[in-house]
Design a protein around this motif. Structure first.
Motif, PDB file in Angstrom:
ATOM      1  N   VAL A 185      15.659-116.877 -83.175  1.00 41.17           N
ATOM      2  CA  VAL A 185      16.216-116.722 -84.519  1.00 41.17           C
ATOM      3  C   VAL A 185      16.828-118.035 -85.017  1.00 41.17           C
ATOM      4  CG1 VAL A 185      17.963-115.530 -85.900  1.00 41.17           C
ATOM      5  CG2 VAL A 185      16.656-114.274 -84.176  1.00 41.17           C
ATOM      6  N   THR A 189      22.010-111.958 -84.597  1.00 39.68           N
ATOM      7  CA  THR A 189      20.657-112.055 -84.057  1.00 39.68           C
ATOM      8  C   THR A 189      19.848-110.811 -84.415  1.00 39.68           C
ATOM      9  OG1 THR A 189      21.484-113.375 -82.213  1.00 39.68           O
ATOM     10  CG2 THR A 189      19.297-112.410 -81.964  1.00 39.68           C
ATOM     11  N   GLU A 237      16.343-110.818 -86.592  1.00 39.30           N
ATOM     12  CA  GLU A 237      15.278-110.910 -85.589  1.00 39.30           C
ATOM     13  C   GLU A 237      13.890-110.689 -86.179  1.00 39.30           C
ATOM     14  OE1 GLU A 237      16.016-108.103 -82.553  1.00 39.30           O
ATOM     15  OE2 GLU A 237      16.061-106.344 -83.882  1.00 39.30           O
TER      16      GLU A 237
END
Length: 694
Positions: A306, A257, A261
């Protein structure tokens, strides 16, 4: 990100990898399990997947020569979408030779066969509204180089990534050419997930830390040489292997993530579901079953900005022991054979977690005029993929023990495998042959011409409803009359030669009518064109109807010859093909009989009805007004005395308007009016949104 184009709500894939191979059976790699002859096998599976609260499936092996309409329709009934692989595991067609470095994996016979199989899959599945995307490659980096190319142990599959980009470029080009008959479906790459960094040296000599995930995703998602990027990037992520793992600890979810991001990529987990660590489960699979708690994390607010969901691996239990169910035919170690599907505990758990997960709500805000430029508000800080520097790629390859620098250049812009074009000899002889394209089309170097067929919009007043049995005779007679329309350089052969007979004949009819005003719906030996579609004569028959069963051709000849000394009848007979153009023999005979009857009635006050033939073969004429009493004035369709005969009705000068089509903007993936989902991504040059119905 993915949005519902109707409700404008975020869409999250709650998917399952669906490859219903049976453990311990005589499964052959490349088997297509989704054809109608296997319905008794896959239909119960779809019902079970629905119970698991699944809304999408990933298909790995499809044979594009087989029809999948029934399977896709059954998915649609259950609200399920599919991502479909464009490459195959085995066979002669559709193989991406990831064991060969670029351009070898796209040269010679490999490329045309890979592309040929891929476009056949695209052509079939793009017509289904619930096709979510096409997978152009899966874990290509895991392939090992062929010993003939290298003799060391290095993993080399990354050197085939340029062939993935080349395939994406050529598939997009093909879909754009065929927007008349297919929609632009997003392309997906499914990558192995990496969890290690590497170092590389930039042009200034500075040593920089690089990220393996980003090297591959940036390369495949950037616009290197013109619309060659994938639209959705997938990660096959198997790191949630502990019952105590969370979104921030015990897995790579937090790391992934963080890595993406700020990326504008549309991401999904194309595979997930570790069966190691706490989830090692052996036959009879009653302990250590997967809990699927990562689904809550995947669709949580932390990750949903995401990822747009993912595909749990996998439905049917096989030797790899990832299955959620045991299919009929499975044999336990104790020898007991499964006779009906057994749902394992991890399958039940998946259904529970998918049922609870809803994803973070986010409403779209586009209108019908700005959907091509609209972007989610959360994208204000996100950036499109930028093609990595060659030095960075070299560092990445070296970290994977690929030390032969002579291969580094394959990643340069000008080294991308050349696109396949219709006049390439290898494509003509291989891909065209695979598609069954006609020799005429191959000879004119237009192998993708089958996508032109839907552009044939026949004239509403001049078209066939069924194909004549003897199409060869139809073409022969038509082309004998309208030779130029059928020449080797005509659109009929060069562009539409690969179309179905009905489409080709409608093209000829419409074009022939434009050229001559004559609509030929059939042919008569020795006579030529039969123009029934232009006949609008409805001659009055109240006073002098032609007797049923009369030889109309002979009656016309006799009436016109025997009574031809009279000017009115003679004029009508001489212009009969104009007066009754395209009409049947019965109608033409009635026109002649009526003309004579009205001429005699106007001349002598009493009509003479010659509506049949006598025993001697001559017209049988009866004088006097016949019952029922008809009008005292000539029928409106009869020519006045000494006046020119009526002219044939004029063919329409304008072609009926075709169904409205949507122009595909250069930055759009797909803009079909029937589309349902919106994929929001950044291109390398500009942001774009893409509509596609799933």
């Amino acid at each position: 990100m993915i949005f519902d184009a109707v409700t404008q709500e975020r869409f999250y894939a709650k998917g399952v990898a669906y490859a219903p191979q049976k453990y311990g059976t005589d499964h052959k790699p490349g088997t297509d399990y989704f054809t109608s002859d296997r319905k008794s096998e896959w239909l119960p599976d779809l019902d079970q997947l629905q119970k698991f609260n699944v809304n999408s499936v990933r298909l790995y092996e499809v044979d594009p020569s087989q029809d999948h309409t029934e399977f896709m329709n059954e998915l649609d009934k259950r609200g399920m979408y599919a991502i479909v692989s464009l490459t195959r595991e085995t066979g002669e067609w559709g193989i991406l030779r990831a064991d060969l470095p670029s351009p070898m994996c796209y040269n010679g016979t490999y490329g045309p066969k890979l592309f040929g199989g891929a476009i056949d899959t695209v052509k079939q599945f793009s017509k289904f509204d619930n096709t979510m995307g096409f997978v152009v490659g899966n874990e290509v980096g895991n392939a090992v180089m062929t010993p003939a190319v290298r003799t060391d142990k290095a993993v080399n599959g990354y050197l085939a990534l340029p062939c993935v980009k080349a395939l994406a470029r050529d598939i997009k080009s093909y879909m754009k050419k065929c927007t008349c008959s297919m929609r632009m479906v997003p392309l997906i790459y499914a990558a192995t997930d990496f969890d290690r960094d590497f170092y590389w040296t930039d042009a200034t000599g500075q040593k920089i830390q690089g990220n393996q995930r980003h090297v591959v995703s940036d390369y495949l998602a950037c616009n290197l040489a013109g619309d060659d990027m994938v639209d959705i990037y997938g990660l096959n992520q198997y790191t949630w292997c502990s019952r105590t793992a969370t979104a921030t600890t015990g897995s790579s979810y937090a790391e992934t993530t963080r890595d993406y991001e700020t990326s504008a990529l549309a991401l999904v987990q194309t595979e997930f579901g570790c069966n190691q660590g706490d989830f090692i489960s052996e036959d009879p699979f009653t302990t250590n079953q997967r809990t699927w708690k990562q689904i809550e994390a995947l669709l949580s607010s932390g990750m949903s900005d995401v990822f747009s969901g993912g595909f749990a691996y996998e439905y049917a239990n096989r030797e790899n022991k990832y299955g959620m169910v045991l299919l009929p035919g499975y044999k336990y170690l104790n020898g007991t054979e499964v006779t009906q599907t057994v749902v394992l505990e991890n399958g039940v758990n998946l259904g529970i977690e998918y049922g609870k997960a809803v994803g973070t709500a986010l409403k779209g805000g586009w209108s019908s005029t700005d959907y091509c430029t609209w972007k989610p508000p959360t994208f204000s800080t996100k950036k499109p993929a930028v093609c990595p520097e060659l030095a960075k790629i070299s560092g990445f390859l070296a970290a994977g023990d690929i030390n032969v620098r002579t291969f580094d250049s394959v990643f340069e812009k000008d080294q991308l495998p050349a696109p396949f074009v219709p006049d390439a000899q290898d494509f003509k002889t291989l891909a065209c042959e695979y598609h069954g394209i006609s020799d005429v089309v191959k000879g004119n170097q237009n192998c993708v011409a089958e996508c032109q067929c839907d552009k044939i919009v026949p004239d509403a007043d001049c078209k066939l409803t069924t194909t004549p049995t003897d199409t060869g005779k139809f073409y022969g007679l038509f082309c004998g009359t309208y030779g130029d329309l059928c020449s080797d350089t005509s659109a009929f052969k060069t562009t539409y030669g690969g179309c179905k007979d009905l489409d080709k004949m409608n093209y000829l009819l419409t074009t022939g009518k434009k050229a001559s005003g004559d609509c030929c719906t059939g042919f008569v030996d020795g006579t030529g064109c039969v123009s029934q579609a232009t006949c609008s004569i409805s001659p009055s028959t109240a006073e002098c109807p032609v007797v049923a069963g009369t030889n109309t051709a002979k009656l016309i000849g006799k009436v016109c010859g025997f009574l031809g000394e009279y000017a009115t009848s003679d004029t009508t007979c001489n212009n009969l093909d104009t007066v009754a153009k395209g009409c049947t023999g019965e109608v033409k005979a009635q026109v002649v009989v009526n003309a004579w009857f009205n001429f005699k009635k106007n001349d002598q006050g009493t009509g003479e009805c010659c509506a049949s033939l006598g025993a001697d073969g001559n017209p049988k004429c009866v004088k006097g007004t016949l019952p029922p009493t008809g009008p005292t004035t000539p029928p409106t369709n009869a020519p006045p005395t000494n006046a020119p005969p009526p002219t044939a009705p004029t063919a329409p000068t304008t072609k009926p308007t075709a169904a409205p089509t949507t122009t595909v903007p250069s930055t759009n993936i797909e803009t079909s009016g029937s589309s349902r989902l919106v994929v929001s991504v950044f291109a390398a040059i500009s942001f774009f949104t893409a509509l596609f119905q799933l």
